[in-house]
Design a protein around this motif. Sequence first.
Motif, short mmCIF file in Angstrom:
data_model
loop_
_atom_site.label_atom_id
_atom_site.label_comp_id
_atom_site.label_asym_id
_atom_site.label_seq_id
_atom_site.Cartn_x
_atom_site.Cartn_y
_atom_site.Cartn_z
N LYS A 184 0.85 -1.07 0.02
CA LYS A 184 0.03 0.12 -0.14
C LYS A 184 0.79 1.28 0.09
N VAL A 185 1.94 1.36 0.80
CA VAL A 185 2.89 2.23 0.64
C VAL A 185 4.35 1.72 0.27
N LYS A 186 5.18 2.52 -0.12
CA LYS A 186 6.61 2.43 -0.16
C LYS A 186 7.31 2.03 0.97
N ILE A 187 7.84 1.06 1.18
CA ILE A 187 8.69 0.55 2.56
C ILE A 187 10.14 0.36 1.80
N ASP A 188 10.90 1.08 2.52
CA ASP A 188 12.46 1.16 2.17
C ASP A 188 13.28 0.83 3.37
N VAL A 189 13.88 -0.29 3.66
CA VAL A 189 14.70 -0.16 4.85
C VAL A 189 15.84 0.35 4.95
N ARG A 190 16.32 0.76 3.81
CA ARG A 190 17.59 1.49 3.60
C ARG A 190 17.43 2.83 4.16
N GLU A 191 16.18 3.24 3.89
CA GLU A 191 15.80 5.01 4.29
C GLU A 191 15.22 4.82 5.68
N VAL A 192 14.45 4.00 6.16
CA VAL A 192 14.04 3.97 7.61
C VAL A 192 14.78 2.92 8.26
N ALA A 193 15.30 3.24 9.23
CA ALA A 193 16.35 2.29 9.69
C ALA A 193 15.90 1.21 10.97
N VAL A 194 14.65 0.75 10.63
CA VAL A 194 14.17 -0.27 11.53
C VAL A 194 15.06 -1.54 11.79
N ASP A 195 14.99 -1.93 12.73
CA ASP A 195 16.01 -3.38 13.02
C ASP A 195 15.23 -4.42 12.83
N PHE A 196 13.71 -4.49 12.91
CA PHE A 196 13.13 -5.48 12.82
C PHE A 196 11.92 -5.16 12.23
N LEU A 197 10.94 -6.05 11.23
CA LEU A 197 10.09 -5.53 10.52
C LEU A 197 9.17 -6.83 10.22
N SER A 198 7.92 -6.90 10.39
CA SER A 198 6.93 -7.83 10.23
C SER A 198 5.94 -7.86 9.04
N LEU A 199 5.94 -8.88 8.35
CA LEU A 199 5.19 -8.79 7.19
C LEU A 199 4.34 -10.16 7.18
N SER A 200 3.12 -10.02 6.51
CA SER A 200 2.18 -11.38 6.31
C SER A 200 1.84 -11.57 5.00
N ALA A 201 1.83 -12.36 4.34
CA ALA A 201 1.56 -12.52 2.92
C ALA A 201 -0.09 -12.33 2.78
N HIS A 202 -0.94 -12.72 3.37
CA HIS A 202 -2.34 -12.63 3.17
C HIS A 202 -2.84 -11.33 3.34
N LYS A 203 -2.01 -10.20 3.73
CA LYS A 203 -2.49 -8.90 3.46
C LYS A 203 -2.32 -8.20 2.26
N PHE A 204 -1.51 -8.82 1.31
CA PHE A 204 -1.14 -8.44 0.02
C PHE A 204 -1.36 -9.45 -0.90
N HIS A 205 -2.64 -10.00 -0.79
CA HIS A 205 -3.00 -11.06 -1.96
C HIS A 205 -2.10 -12.13 -2.19
N GLY A 206 -1.51 -12.55 -0.85
CA GLY A 206 -0.96 -13.98 -0.81
C GLY A 206 -1.87 -14.96 0.12
#
Length: 394
Positions: A184-206
């Motif tokens: 839904k939005v651009k995610i770039d972990v090189r620009e936003v220096a988070v240490d950990f980030l969670s993802l779930s496939a079924h929220k983006f048509h997986g």
Amino acid sequence: MIYLDANATTPVLPEVVEAMMPWLTERFANPNASYRAAKEARKAIETAREQVAALISAKLAEIVFTSGGTESTNAALKWLARLVGRKTGTVVTTAIEHSAVLRVIENFAQVGYATEMCGVDAGGRLEMGGFETACTKAKEGGGFSSVMWVNNETGVIQPLAEACEVAKSQGLAFHTDAIQAAGKVKIDVREVAVDFLSLSAHKFHGPKGVGALFVREGCRFEPLLRGGGQEKERRSGTENVAGIVAMGKAAELAKAWVDEGRDLRALRDDFEAKVVEGCEGVTVNGDLIHRVSNTSHLSFDRCEAAGLLILLDEMGVACSAGSACMTGKQQPSHVQKAMGFSDAKARSSLRFGFSRLNTREEAAEAAACVVRAVAKLRRVQGGGGTGPVVVYSP
């Protein structure tokens, strides 16, 4: 059915189903074996890792496949809690987090961790002043922070980059639940220096049952699940090859969607305009500037969400109540209470989540159904006109 509950889950795209089907049928080998079919399965997993890494601009080695967003979040938070220790450790989070974060942190508090629960403004965005104070306080004894990227109920985008910068400036590790943000939005972990980030496939048509945890290179991390040492000792358990392949394909499609600048704003706005025009006493909730394009969170004067859901379901429209049903009673959600909603307003709220498969015609028909359902429920409850439309303006 007109499906408008994409924040709960999304339909699996045909291309994703096609990609995963061979791995559910003839290509069933365990990817950890040594023969040719197993090596093909391993290669498919690594291709998916490239696709998921590309979605958030991560390195391949920074992606750990899991069973979903809840596992990813639990793995990150429980490791960070072990790292800082309960005697001095402080956890900084927000009052609007998903239960996968809040329930874990409640458990931390029960066993001795200090917790800082930061508030949000009327539009549902993190109050940075309070967050800065909490992070400064947490620095004294060591701690970490978890802030969601996009709220699952309202679709409001949080000031994630600013929050991450504040937390890191105070020496706090930083986790983000990006489950509602991906695709839904651009995610770039090189620009936003988070240490950990969670993802779930079924929220983006997986498919359901597969997710990923981003672990920044150089960050210490020990697994939540131990066993055979899969995922380079970071998440044991035989890999869900079909699910991982499908997540990779869904991530590839989601990245293309975002990179092309495509969104659902026109669809969502047209739906909202028709509902507001057709009903009195409608509130469009949340920050109208900082929100993802697929989400519409509305409150209806003199209407119970539970009743509207029944009527809309009968009309063939699937959506969600803005408040959770717990122990048989309609309770205001913690998100809406944090935003200052009255109990009555919270109980009158519905969330509509559009997906890439919805059409303008469906949005228009759904809006007409909402208008009819509201009118019918008000007649049944003895209500009439309820005054002017109220719209939150940040």
